[in-house]
Design a protein around this motif. Sequence first.
Motif, PDB file in Angstrom:
ATOM      1  N   ALA A  78       0.826  -1.205   0.000  1.00 45.89           N
ATOM      2  CA  ALA A  78       0.000   0.000   0.000  1.00 45.89           C
ATOM      3  C   ALA A  78       0.862   1.257   0.000  1.00 45.89           C
ATOM      4  O   ALA A  78       0.465   2.292  -0.559  1.00 45.89           O
ATOM      5  CB  ALA A  78      -0.928   0.001   1.214  1.00 45.89           C
ATOM      6  N   VAL A  79       2.026   1.169   0.624  1.00 47.36           N
ATOM      7  CA  VAL A  79       2.904   2.325   0.827  1.00 47.36           C
ATOM      8  C   VAL A  79       4.346   1.876   0.655  1.00 47.36           C
ATOM      9  O   VAL A  79       4.703   0.752   1.018  1.00 47.36           O
ATOM     10  CB  VAL A  79       2.717   2.909   2.257  1.00 47.36           C
ATOM     11  N   ASN A  80       5.182   2.747   0.097  1.00 44.00           N
ATOM     12  CA  ASN A  80       6.629   2.585   0.171  1.00 44.00           C
ATOM     13  C   ASN A  80       7.183   3.873   0.765  1.00 44.00           C
ATOM     14  O   ASN A  80       7.071   4.940   0.161  1.00 44.00           O
ATOM     15  CB  ASN A  80       7.243   2.318  -1.204  1.00 44.00           C
TER      16      ASN A  80
ATOM     17  N   PHE B 252       6.836   4.441 -10.817  1.00 45.12           N
ATOM     18  CA  PHE B 252       6.494   3.031 -10.613  1.00 45.12           C
ATOM     19  C   PHE B 252       5.371   2.918  -9.586  1.00 45.12           C
ATOM     20  O   PHE B 252       4.409   2.158  -9.770  1.00 45.12           O
ATOM     21  CB  PHE B 252       7.731   2.258 -10.144  1.00 45.12           C
ATOM     22  N   HIS B 253       5.491   3.660  -8.493  1.00 44.92           N
ATOM     23  CA  HIS B 253       4.425   3.663  -7.483  1.00 44.92           C
ATOM     24  C   HIS B 253       3.089   4.046  -8.105  1.00 44.92           C
ATOM     25  O   HIS B 253       2.062   3.390  -7.857  1.00 44.92           O
ATOM     26  CB  HIS B 253       4.760   4.659  -6.366  1.00 44.92           C
ATOM     27  N   ALA B 254       3.093   5.117  -8.870  1.00 48.27           N
ATOM     28  CA  ALA B 254       1.842   5.594  -9.473  1.00 48.27           C
ATOM     29  C   ALA B 254       1.237   4.534 -10.397  1.00 48.27           C
ATOM     30  O   ALA B 254       0.016   4.332 -10.411  1.00 48.27           O
ATOM     31  CB  ALA B 254       2.095   6.890 -10.242  1.00 48.27           C
ATOM     32  N   ASP B 255       2.077   3.839 -11.138  1.00 47.12           N
ATOM     33  CA  ASP B 255       1.598   2.815 -12.064  1.00 47.12           C
ATOM     34  C   ASP B 255       1.006   1.606 -11.338  1.00 47.12           C
ATOM     35  O   ASP B 255       0.182   0.881 -11.909  1.00 47.12           O
ATOM     36  CB  ASP B 255       2.738   2.338 -12.968  1.00 47.12           C
TER      37      ASP B 255
ATOM     38  N   ILE C  22       0.740   2.360  -5.503  1.00 47.98           N
ATOM     39  CA  ILE C  22       1.491   2.426  -4.242  1.00 47.98           C
ATOM     40  C   ILE C  22       1.644   3.890  -3.843  1.00 47.98           C
ATOM     41  O   ILE C  22       2.081   4.712  -4.660  1.00 47.98           O
ATOM     42  CB  ILE C  22       2.879   1.777  -4.387  1.00 47.98           C
ATOM     43  N   VAL C  23       1.308   4.231  -2.621  1.00 45.83           N
ATOM     44  CA  VAL C  23       1.481   5.594  -2.140  1.00 45.83           C
ATOM     45  C   VAL C  23       2.941   5.822  -1.762  1.00 45.83           C
ATOM     46  O   VAL C  23       3.566   4.986  -1.102  1.00 45.83           O
ATOM     47  CB  VAL C  23       0.556   5.880  -0.941  1.00 45.83           C
ATOM     48  N   THR C  24       3.487   6.944  -2.187  1.00 43.24           N
ATOM     49  CA  THR C  24       4.856   7.334  -1.838  1.00 43.24           C
ATOM     50  C   THR C  24       4.844   8.120  -0.539  1.00 43.24           C
ATOM     51  O   THR C  24       4.140   9.122  -0.415  1.00 43.24           O
ATOM     52  CB  THR C  24       5.469   8.212  -2.945  1.00 43.24           C
TER      53      THR C  24
END
Length: 276
Positions: A159-161, A177-180, A183-185
């Motif tokens: 869910a998050v990195n 990559f997160h957006a694709d 994943i929330v940054t």
Amino acid sequence: MAVVPDLELNNGVAIPQLGFGVFQVPAEDTAEVVRTALRTGYRSIDTAAAYRNETGVGAAIRDCGLPRGELFVTTKLWNSDQGYDSALRAFDAGMERLGLDYLDLYLIHWPLPARDTYVETWRAFGKLLSEGRVRAIGVSNFQIPHLQRLIDETGVVPAVNQVELHPNLAQAELRAFHADHGIVTEAWSPLAQGALLSDETITGLASRHGRSPAQIVLRWHLQLGNVVIPKSVTPSRIAENFALFDFALTDEDMAAIGKLDTGARIGPDPDTFNLA
């Protein structure tokens, strides 16, 4: 009091976009510092087993007078506890220190690729999620190959990195990559440990907007779409870091800050960091 906007995680859980971090806050001071943050308006608190102050965070949460459902609490699994069974044991120990019935977000603190235990650790996290003991699970300091392997081998997308991220290390490829992948940054060391606060671009924008340099950098994070968790033990700075929602940076401001990206880290390289 300003209302902090929420971001929706990939399982529908809402996380406040502005939270409060307690890295390097002394254990004996943590409860009062967190109480100050909660009185200021923060509703998201980020700690970790490695910070050795989960007990103070839990004490502040229990006696703050706010409903538990209004708070978002994150902690992290330390490196020496990676592995399936050991991660489950470490979670139980962390919850005992926090004194909570459930956790909002649990993160693997570092990938430790040389040890090759993060996938089995992630499977343990999936068990905690399926049992409802955690509302969301994620990772910290993971690079794209680490994230891709988790997704490929388990089918569960973090869910998050939470990663080192500031204008000198904007992490554009990782954020894309997160957006694709939904994943929330989340940014740790959002102010580069203060290194950016005397930068001419930042101080110039601060003067133009009538804001502090820290507020300019934190506002940059918010407008990028990051979750941000600034830390301070000083009440005036805790309040200052919260006062981000009554001004905005222009596209030109954002572009000027974007030119500060050098790719320089302050913290360890996640590909090689291996501290137990």
